[in-house]
Structure formats: C-alpha cells, structure tokens
Design a protein around this motif. Structure first.
Motif, PDB file in Angstrom:
ATOM      1  N   ASP A   1       4.881  -2.180  12.466  1.00 11.15           N
ATOM      2  CA  ASP A   1       4.864  -3.029  11.275  1.00 11.15           C
ATOM      3  C   ASP A   1       3.422  -3.251  10.790  1.00 11.15           C
ATOM      4  O   ASP A   1       3.171  -3.368   9.587  1.00 11.15           O
ATOM      5  CB  ASP A   1       5.523  -4.379  11.574  1.00 11.15           C
ATOM      6  CG  ASP A   1       7.034  -4.233  11.806  1.00 11.15           C
ATOM      7  OD1 ASP A   1       7.613  -3.233  11.334  1.00 11.15           O
ATOM      8  OD2 ASP A   1       7.626  -5.111  12.454  1.00 11.15           O
TER       9      ASP A   1
ATOM     10  N   ARG B   1       2.274  -0.319   8.756  1.00  6.26           N
ATOM     11  CA  ARG B   1       2.892  -0.321   7.416  1.00  6.26           C
ATOM     12  C   ARG B   1       2.232  -1.367   6.515  1.00  6.26           C
ATOM     13  O   ARG B   1       1.981  -1.117   5.340  1.00  6.26           O
ATOM     14  CB  ARG B   1       4.394  -0.574   7.545  1.00  6.26           C
ATOM     15  CG  ARG B   1       5.150   0.267   6.612  1.00  6.26           C
ATOM     16  CD  ARG B   1       6.581   0.413   6.561  1.00  6.26           C
ATOM     17  NE  ARG B   1       6.873   0.665   5.161  1.00  6.26           N
ATOM     18  CZ  ARG B   1       6.714   1.836   4.555  1.00  6.26           C
ATOM     19  NH1 ARG B   1       6.324   2.895   5.204  1.00  6.26           N
ATOM     20  NH2 ARG B   1       6.942   1.958   3.266  1.00  6.26           N
ATOM     21  N   PHE B   2       1.919  -2.518   7.082  1.00  2.89           N
ATOM     22  CA  PHE B   2       1.221  -3.545   6.327  1.00  2.89           C
ATOM     23  C   PHE B   2      -0.147  -3.014   5.865  1.00  2.89           C
ATOM     24  O   PHE B   2      -0.526  -3.112   4.700  1.00  2.89           O
ATOM     25  CB  PHE B   2       1.042  -4.794   7.209  1.00  2.89           C
ATOM     26  CG  PHE B   2       0.582  -6.010   6.466  1.00  2.89           C
ATOM     27  CD1 PHE B   2       1.479  -7.028   6.178  1.00  2.89           C
ATOM     28  CD2 PHE B   2      -0.738  -6.147   6.040  1.00  2.89           C
ATOM     29  CE1 PHE B   2       1.062  -8.158   5.473  1.00  2.89           C
ATOM     30  CE2 PHE B   2      -1.163  -7.267   5.343  1.00  2.89           C
ATOM     31  CZ  PHE B   2      -0.259  -8.273   5.059  1.00  2.89           C
TER      32      PHE B   2
ATOM     33  N   GLU C   1       6.840  -5.605   0.163  1.00  7.30           N
ATOM     34  CA  GLU C   1       7.302  -5.346   1.534  1.00  7.30           C
ATOM     35  C   GLU C   1       6.387  -6.053   2.542  1.00  7.30           C
ATOM     36  O   GLU C   1       6.817  -6.402   3.643  1.00  7.30           O
ATOM     37  CB  GLU C   1       7.298  -3.824   1.802  1.00  7.30           C
ATOM     38  CG  GLU C   1       7.980  -3.441   3.102  1.00  7.30           C
ATOM     39  CD  GLU C   1       7.845  -1.944   3.439  1.00  7.30           C
ATOM     40  OE1 GLU C   1       7.273  -1.193   2.613  1.00  7.30           O
ATOM     41  OE2 GLU C   1       8.292  -1.555   4.524  1.00  7.30           O
ATOM     42  N   THR C   2       5.140  -6.259   2.157  1.00  2.52           N
ATOM     43  CA  THR C   2       4.185  -6.936   3.054  1.00  2.52           C
ATOM     44  C   THR C   2       4.671  -8.329   3.458  1.00  2.52           C
ATOM     45  O   THR C   2       4.333  -8.802   4.545  1.00  2.52           O
ATOM     46  CB  THR C   2       2.804  -7.066   2.386  1.00  2.52           C
ATOM     47  OG1 THR C   2       2.971  -7.558   1.053  1.00  2.52           O
ATOM     48  CG2 THR C   2       2.106  -5.715   2.317  1.00  2.52           C
TER      49      THR C   2
ATOM     50  N   LEU D   1       6.881  -7.823   6.388  1.00  2.00           N
ATOM     51  CA  LEU D   1       6.115  -7.318   7.525  1.00  2.00           C
ATOM     52  C   LEU D   1       5.275  -8.408   8.171  1.00  2.00           C
ATOM     53  O   LEU D   1       5.155  -8.472   9.398  1.00  2.00           O
ATOM     54  CB  LEU D   1       5.228  -6.149   7.070  1.00  2.00           C
ATOM     55  CG  LEU D   1       5.990  -4.897   6.628  1.00  2.00           C
ATOM     56  CD1 LEU D   1       5.075  -3.947   5.871  1.00  2.00           C
ATOM     57  CD2 LEU D   1       6.635  -4.190   7.818  1.00  2.00           C
TER      58      LEU D   1
ATOM     59  N   THR E   1       7.588 -10.264  10.454  1.00  2.00           N
ATOM     60  CA  THR E   1       8.049  -9.566  11.658  1.00  2.00           C
ATOM     61  C   THR E   1       6.899  -9.337  12.651  1.00  2.00           C
ATOM     62  O   THR E   1       7.102  -9.382  13.852  1.00  2.00           O
ATOM     63  CB  THR E   1       8.725  -8.222  11.317  1.00  2.00           C
ATOM     64  OG1 THR E   1       7.837  -7.422  10.529  1.00  2.00           O
ATOM     65  CG2 THR E   1      10.000  -8.446  10.518  1.00  2.00           C
TER      66      THR E   1
END
Lengths: 607, 607
Positions: free
Chosen positions: A527, A530-531, A579-580, A583, A586
């Motif tokens: 995650d 991705r961030f 989406e951040t 993330l 999570t």
C-alpha cells in the motif's frame, strides 16, 4: 485485429518540454562527443523507431500468441512465424546497438531514446521484444563487471544482435529467495568453471533467432559461504566461441522443456539444464548478487515498460472501439444512427481516461528515469551523478510495480470497453490482459518491489533519498501554490507528500521495535508503494498541466494537445489520486489485522 | 493440479446461524408441504452435493480448459472429455431437478440450498456448470410465463436434464442494447412462428450432452413497434418434439461457429443461425423484454456466484501453496528448513485474507439473497413477499457486479501468491483468472449493473428500497453501537450508510437537472455500486462477527471457526472497507472531469 500507433508526439513532449532532455544530454560529454545529444536527431530516431515497430513488429503479435514456441526432442526451439525475419531486420537496421557503447559497436544513443523505443516494442509485441530485451540485460551486466577479455569476445556479437543473452537466476525451489540456489560451479583449474544445475523461467532461454546464446548464470562456487554471500556470476555460452569469435563446440546447457504460460506465448520460457557446462566468471567471486543488482534497475524499469506499453496499446484499441461501437442512445443524441457511439457515455469515458491518465504519467516517469540513468552514468559532475543515481534507486521499484499494476488494470478496463467482444481472442484485448499479467510477477514480484522501496530505499537509507525527492516536490509546490490553474493540484499533492512523510515516520518507528518491526514493514509495503506512486504521478501530472496551461495561455495550442493534457490532469486528480485516501487508512492499520491466529484462520500449524 | 473442498461448514453457518433459514423456510407452506424445509435435510443435501462436485466435476476443470469444445462441419459440437459422462451422473442423481417445481418432476428444494450447490459447481468447473446453469435459466422463464401446453411438453425434460436450455439475446450489433435486435419472427398462422436471424455469444448453445436443446429467443414479430417494446420471446427447440415428448424433425437452427475465448473453454459459446426455424411464443407478444427480466435476477445472481466460486477456489489453492512454499526467513523462524513457508510473511497473509474476507461476505450475501428469493416466491404473507422481492431487486446488481469484480481480483491476488508458478498453466491459477474475467462482462456488464442499481433500483424508485435497507442497518446499528466487540464496526458502518444516503441525494438532485442529469448518474454509477457493496458486506461482516463473538464468549468455539470469523471481520473493516473513502471522493467529483473535449482528448469528431 488490434492496431497500434506509437505516441511519438507525447514522447517528444515529455522529453523536451517537460524534461529538457536536449540541453541536459548536451551537458554530458559522452553524448556530446558521440553526437547523440541533439534533440532533432533523437526526434528522428523516435520517428524511425515508430515506423519500424508499427510495420515490422506489431503485426506479429497475435501470430506469436497463437503459435507459441515449439521445442523438439533435441531441445531446439522454434519461435513463431515471422519472429526471426523481423529480428534480422531489426539487427540489420542497427536497433540492437542503439544505446550500446561505441567501443563495442554501439551507437552510443542516450537511454532516454532507447526507453522510448522500448515502450513502442512493448506495445507492439512484448513477447518478441523480450529477445532483444533480455539480451540488453546481459549486455549491461557484462559491460559493467566483465573482464576486458570477456567483453572483447562477447559484447560486439551481443551489440550487433548476432548473439543474444539471458539471465539465469530462478531455480524450482528458489525464486524470490536467491540465497538458497543450488546450481554449483566447480573450478576446472584452467580459468573456466563447470556449471551444474537446473534453472527455470528463463525468458528467451532457447530459440532460433540468433547464432549463439550467452547465459549469465548465478551459481555457488564450491566452498563458498551459504546464502547470498556465496553466489557468483558466470557466463555460459550455448556455443563456446573460438578466440576469433567464430563458433566452437556446443556447451553442456540444454533446454529441457518450455513452460506453458498464461501469456507472452511468443517468448520461449525455458527450463535450462546445465550439466558441467563450461562457464567463465563474470566479476568477482561471491559478488554475483551485487553484480546482478547493478543491472537490476534497468531490468526493473524494463519490466515497468511492459506495463506502460501494454496499457497504451490496450487504451488505443479501446478508444478506437468506443468511437466505432454504437450502443444505446445518449441525450442529446450525437449520431443519426439507431444508437450512439459508446464513447459518448460517461462510464466508458471514465474507463478510457483511466487508461490515458495512467499511461501518460507512466511515460513521464519512465523518461524521467531514463534521463536520470543517463545522468547517473555520464554527467561530468559527481554530485549530479550521485543525485541522479539516488533518484533512480528510489523510483525504480515504483516504476516496476506501479506501472505494471496500472498497466494490467488499464488492460482489464480497456477490455471491459469491448463488452463481450473483449473476451474473444480475435479482438486481441484478452491477449493484452494475459501478457500484462506477468509484469506484476517477474523480475521481483510487486510485493518484493514494495519491500525494496520501503525497507531498503527509504528506511535503511534513513529517509535521505525520500527527503531529497520531497524537497523537489516542496520547491515545486511553493512555486505554484497560488497558481490559478494548478494551485488545487499542488495543494492536494502537498498534503499527500506530507502524509507520505508522516506515514514513513510511523512505519519507520514501528520497524525499529524488534522482531515485529520487520512485519510492520512487510504489512505496509504494498500500500505504501501505491501511495508513493500516486505522489510521483501527481507531481508529474501537475508539472505537465502547468506547461500545458502556459501554452494555452500563450495561444500556442493549435491542435488541442495541451487542452487534452490539462483535462487529463484534472481527471487524474479527481478520479484516480483519491485512492490515496484509502491507502492512508490501510497503511495506518498496520500489521495487527494480519497477525491472525494461524491455526484458526489458516489451518496452519507450526512450531 | 488445483484442489477443491467445498466450504460446507461456512455455508451452514450462514444459513442457520446468520439467516435462521430452517425456521424461515418452515414458515413457507410450499417447502413445509414438500418436506424440504428441514435444516437437517438441507444440510445432508449440501454434504452430498459437496461430495459429488468434488469428485465428479472438479477433476474435469483443467481438461475442459485444455481441450475446449470442437465443432464439426455440420455444426455438431463435441464437449471436452468426461463432460457428458459427468452430466449423465449429475442427471441420474437428480441434481438438475433440485429446486424445480414438483409438478414437473422437481424436488422442490429451496433456492437457498441450490445456490449453495451452485457456488460449489462454480468453484469446481464453471464451464461445465454453465450447461445445467443456462438450462435452469430457461426453466425459470418458461415456468414463469410459458403456456400450460409448453410447460407440460418441455419442463419435465428440462427438469430431468435430458434436454437443456439456452437464452438467445445478443446479436453482433446488439449486446447491451437489446432494443435494436433484428432477429425477426413471422406468424406461420398455425400457432407457430418462423424465426430468422443470427444470435451470438450463446453459452451452451450447441453440445452433445443432452438429447435436445431448447432455445429461448428474443425476436421482433413483424409489425411490432421499434425498440424494446416490440420484442417477443420465442421457444425454438433444436429438435421439434412430438406430442408425446419424443423427438421429431430437426429444426432450422444451426451452430455456425464457436467463439475462441479467453476462458471458460469447456463451454460452447455458439453463433446460432436461425433460418426460418419453427418457434412458439412464450408469454405475451411484445413482452419479451419483461419476460426476460423475470428471470434476470436469478441469472445475475448466478453470474455473481461464478465470481464467488472462483474467488473461493483460487483462495483455497493460494492458501495451500502459501503453507507449502518455503521462501525467505521470518524472524522469529517458524520452520527448521532453509526457508519458512511464505504464509508467515504479512504481505502474503494480506493477499490471503483479502480472498477469505471477500468470499465469506459474498457467500453470506448470496445465501441471504437466495433465501429472499424463496421468501418472495413462497411466503404466505404478501407484505413479506413484497419486502423480500424489493430486497432481491435492490441487491441483485450488487451481487452480480461486486461479487464478480471481487472474484476476479481475488483470483488475481491468489495467482500472485504463487509468484512465477501462478503464470504457468499446470498450476491452474491462471485459468481461474481467465474464467473469472467473463463474469464482469456478460449477463449485463458490471457498468450496466451499476446503472441498474443507481438509476433504476434506487433513483427511479425514489429511494424507497434503499430506505428500507437503511432502516434494517440502522436498527442493527442501534442495537449494537456500544458493543465491546463490534461497536467500532457498527460505528464505521453507520457513517458509511449515512454517507451512502447523502451521496444518493446529491446524485439524485443532479440527475433531475435536465439532459446532463443522466450523465451524472452514468458517471457515478460504478463507484456508487462499489460503495454500496462495501456497506452491504460491512453489515454482513458485523452481523457474522457478533454471532461469532457470542459463541466465543459462551465458550462454544471448539475448533477456532468463530475466532477466524472475528479476525477476518477485523481484517475486512481495517484493510478493505476503507476503499469507501476513495469512492466517496470520486463519486463526489461527478461527471465534470469526464466531460472532456471530445476532439482534443479523444480525437473524436461528431455533430
């Protein structure tokens, strides 16, 4: 049948308008002296590459998928119809030598231009592209650490493409965990070694496209320590060359079988059996892992390019289909037919724009990295070289994992645009999905990339590289925070960058808390990457939007290219960047939800 | 080779402990009178179904993928080795009759139990399962709207499985947009119609597994109005039966070709050419679309089951591999081998728990819906029937889209657990990914499901069904808001439910703002469905967690089943549910970022 048109305009935009590649390369004596820094020249090379790839390579993509590679009982492998002929033309036109060292017959072009061609090849025919691609990897390793003797004997053939190369790492029981490989090397006492063992998943491992194949093999020299510190790198040619470069005897390495795979059927994924094969040490004894890592950055960026290229071609075909396919009526109507093109429907536009936004940001990242690699290798100022190298090290796992994850997702969404037809082989969309899937797995799974980023590149480094990037972002933010066009993006970006910093601190603190610290890093890594990827893409989109707005304001947007940039940037910040938010939550949740009861949840009992 | 063990314990947990299915079914005279409401009986049926599916159906899955279906020049189709033999056993054991009407030879079992078997079949061999699956769809439509004559002649054969059925909707130019189909029907004047046209993508459209195939075909009767209001439903048998049910002459419907697909190779996806084929009207003239919609809920839930079943089997195999595969060393070590099982690494656990959390919630949703369908059809109280029907209508698009999206993603993540081996066909993981992909596309793409949910089921209804569900959630929340175990989940759920309400209001208001209103709905729909899906799964996880905690507190958790439930619930709320944060933002962004300049961004010029 799918089509492909290389996005040369966008490539040149990124190179020149975003990165100022021409000036930067001109400051590097290597390119200056080789006359390979001039942007007009690079621009012509890109156009010529596009023509070649579109006409010679792309038409073979579905054939390759359908036919696959065929191995006979002697272990010889036949590649799909047309693959060898295209490769011969590719060689003849000098493309294998594009960014290679002139000392060995190369053209000395910057990595910045070869990465652009790389993208095109990945869009056109990724399975075909892996033959010269793996060769290039072997070239890089040998060039970096090989002895002069080995280099003189092998590199000219690899550069002119008459011989290809491979990288032999994985064994049946050892993929991620190379420290436990069993392939062994015995000293023959004559400067050569006898290599024995089995390697699997060897891309381009055996084929009929070149006269010879040069395997770079990780093996354990007898008496070496256990683990990664006892691994050496060996060169094992299929045919042992004579001193004059002509081919001598057949070496003891044979293709035992080919894998049946989900995709990239046109590339021969070989099981290679080494039976006392004659090998030569590359670099130093027991430094094999370090030597492999030298070229890992390039290979990982190369895998990221597959995600980028496949996302681009999938997007292009979905776009064409969406304009063509008439289904349902839009209010107000946009065609006089019984139904309207599906591109008129917002949800279809959402899928298309997802492809466009991810691929254009990915292209910017790839070219930025490629120019950084050129800078790292050739800038006269050591501090600049170091700085570029740090940025390459930091951003490479993101380029590999974020670009292949996005590429796969874009391929899936582009397939979705086709409805039922997307599931049918003839349309070619499902091949893009199958071919894209491997990028997330090989060359270090994307989970491993994430650990490399968070564990090695950020935390083990004390956050120094991250801080340098953060500084660049902050500088950009300060310059543009009040900007009427991109102020809002800069604002979002600034917050996310700050959040990235604080997340890093929190995970870093947890990481130091004993044995469970490693678990915290492992739990957060995917995650986190991705961030981080969104922060990087956000930065690139903001920069591109700024340039585009300036052009529009100056009345210089003749064909809407810059308008498209600004609108795609907006889409990115409103529909993908959020989406951040998920993330951040999570990552913050940490390892605790994963530390479940092994027996109750997984039925797993252990000591 | 992949393995499969039906999750019967979890199925029974949901049926009995979560839903109280035994008592609920006992309150329905239809099941009470048929002696098919007793939970012990249902439990035995589930065990027997598991045995049958595991031993007879699952071993054919890879064979089916490899061989596919083969059509000869006459249009006959041979299914993969073993498919027919397994189908014969399936019929002989009475499984085709399981939930069918006893009036036509059915066993009158509740949908609640047949959906459990359905999940097992989808896990074991989805391509095989589509033959009886499509047949069941045809049964439902004919049972609901066919004349007594047609029902008496056809249903006993479909119920005993000697004949199978299909649904013929799609044409080359008309997929989502059935209003523009061109297949025509001419009145023969003798109670029959001549059907002419081409249908594509007909699953189980031609094969050698049954004696006859009964096609239900959408066609336009001459003189009917344009659009969806001029479409009728016809029954077109492959062989025209005599009055006694014996087979008569061959009808004018031929399989023109089979599609080459990404997956579900074992199912014959046929192009069917109707050349004046004799057909019988099913239901009323020009009501074909309505008639199809009667069975759409069941068919869409059936597609959702494919996502669930494939997610489950992919998860099971990833779990087994993760315990077996030794790679890297965990601190503290968990094995005495040179490396530890990868299940010890948090990121692998994250991938596994994602599979477990999505499939267990999906199973709860599926069984809840199945019991609601039973209630809708058979409850003696009309208000209860209506209420159940509303819930089925509201939740079905979520079951279809959310379950297939999650199923695909779980298959992809489970494949990732295998590293490079996941890409190799022999391991079977890549087949799960390919087979799962179609669920997101057919039976109405997931984009269409989203429009059905937001446009039709929520907004056109004035939010009434949504409010009813919200009421149920709120009641649950009020009962449990201070709960020591699930209070936090309930809190998160309450906030998200509130947010869902306000998002619905905002989109609803925009929707009424003229022509662009439709665009706002279209732009929001996919993210809206995903948000809604999380609210539903969140509710189910909170309910399951509560039951599990009660058992644990009562000392009744002998084997850790309930502990696993509570820990998986925690994983769900901390690692998956936060996706709602991103979705709230992207929904809020609306259509504006999608309303880009057509020419500049897409190169699309139109009137």
């Amino acid at each position: 049948m799918p089509s492909y048109k290389a996005p040369t305009r966008d490539m040149k935009f990124v190179m020149q308008e975003v990165l100022g590649a021409g000036d930067q390369l001109a400051a590097m004596p290597f390119y200056k002296d080789n006359d390979t820094a001039d942007f007009d020249l690079l621009s012509q090379v890109i156009d010529e590459a596009a023509r070649f790839v579109e006409t010679e390579i792309q038409p073979l993509n579905q054939i390759g998928d359908k036919e696959g590679c065929v191995r006979d009982e002697q272990g010889n492998v036949k590649t799909p119809t047309g693959f060898k002929a295209a490769y011969d033309k590719f060689r003849a036109a000098g493309w294998t030598a594009l960014d290679a060292d002139p000392e060995y017959g190369g053209q000395g072009m910057p990595h910045t231009v070869s990465i652009a061609m790389n993208e095109m090849i990945c869009s056109a025919n990724v399975a075909w592209g892996m033959y010269p691609g793996l060769s290039h990897g072997a070239y890089s390793a040998l060039h970096a650490v090989g002895s002069d003797e080995l280099k003189k004997l092998y590199l000219p053939h690899i550069v002119d493409g008459s011989w290809t190369g491979t990288m032999c790492l994985t064994e049946p029981h050892a993929g991620t965990d190379l420290g436990i490989i069993r392939t062994k090397a015995q000293d023959n006492g004559d400067g050569t070694y006898a290599i024995t063992g089995t390697k699997i998943f060897i891309s381009a491992g055996e084929h009929d496209m070149a006269e010879n194949i040069v395997h770079l093999v990780l093996a354990r020299l007898e008496g070496s320590p256990a683990g990664t510190k006892g691994i050496s790198l060996f060169l094992v040619p299929k045919f042992i060359p004579n001193a004059d470069g002509s081919l001598g005897e057949r070496n003891g390495v044979v293709c035992g079988s080919l894998e049946h795979k989900m995709g990239i059927h046109g590339n021969a994924t070989a099981v290679l059996n080494f039976d006392g094969a004659r090998g030569w040490l590359v670099g130093e004894v027991n430094k094999g892992m370090n030597h492999m890592f030298i070229m890992m950055n390039a290979a990982r960026l190369g895998t990221g390019m597959q995600g980028l290229g496949l996302g681009e071609v999938a997007y292009q075909n979905a776009l064409a289909y969406a304009k063509d396919r008439l289904q349902m009526r839009k209010e107000p109507r946009v065609s006089g037919e019984e139904a309207d093109p599906i591109i008129a429907h917002p949800d279809v536009r959402r899928m298309l724009l997802t492809g466009k936004a991810y691929t254009e940001a990915g292209r910017a990242l790839a070219l930025w990295l490629a120019l950084s690699i050129d800078t790292e290798h050739h800038h006269p100022d050591e501090a600049k070289r170091k700085e570029a190298g740090d940025m390459v090290a930091l951003l490479t796992p993101i380029a590999k994992a974020f670009m292949t994850d996005n590429g796969f997702n874009v391929a899936v969404q582009s397939q979705q645009v086709f409805g039922g037809h997307g599931y049918i082989q003839e349309w070619g969309m499902e091949q893009f999905v199958r071919d894209a899937r491997i990028g997330q797995i090989y060359e270090g799974t994307n989970g491993i990339q994430s650990l490399d980023l968070l564990g090695r590149k950020v935390l083990m480094d004390g956050g120094k590289k991250l801080q340098k990037l953060a500084g660049t972002l902050q500088e950009f933010a300060e310059e543009n925070e009040g900007d009427e066009h991109i102020g809002d993006y800069v604002n979002q970006l600034g917050k996310a960058a700050q959040q990235l910093g604080s997340i890093t601190m929190v995970v870093g603190q947890k990481a130091m808390s004993g044995a469970e610290g490693a678990d915290e890093v492992n739990a957060a890594a995917v995650d986190y990457l991705r961030f981080f990827g969104h922060v990087v893409y956000g930065y690139l989109w903001a920069r591109m939007a700024k340039i585009a707005h300036d052009k529009i304001d100056a009345g210089a947007d003749k064909d809407g290219f810059y308008l498209a940039k600004t609108q795609t940037a907006k889409f990115y910040f409103t529909k993908l960047f959020p989406e951040t938010k998920a993330l951040a939550a999570t990552i913050k949740a940490g390892n605790e939800p994963l530390a479940v009861d092994d027996k109750a949840v997984f039925g797993w009992e252990h000591a």
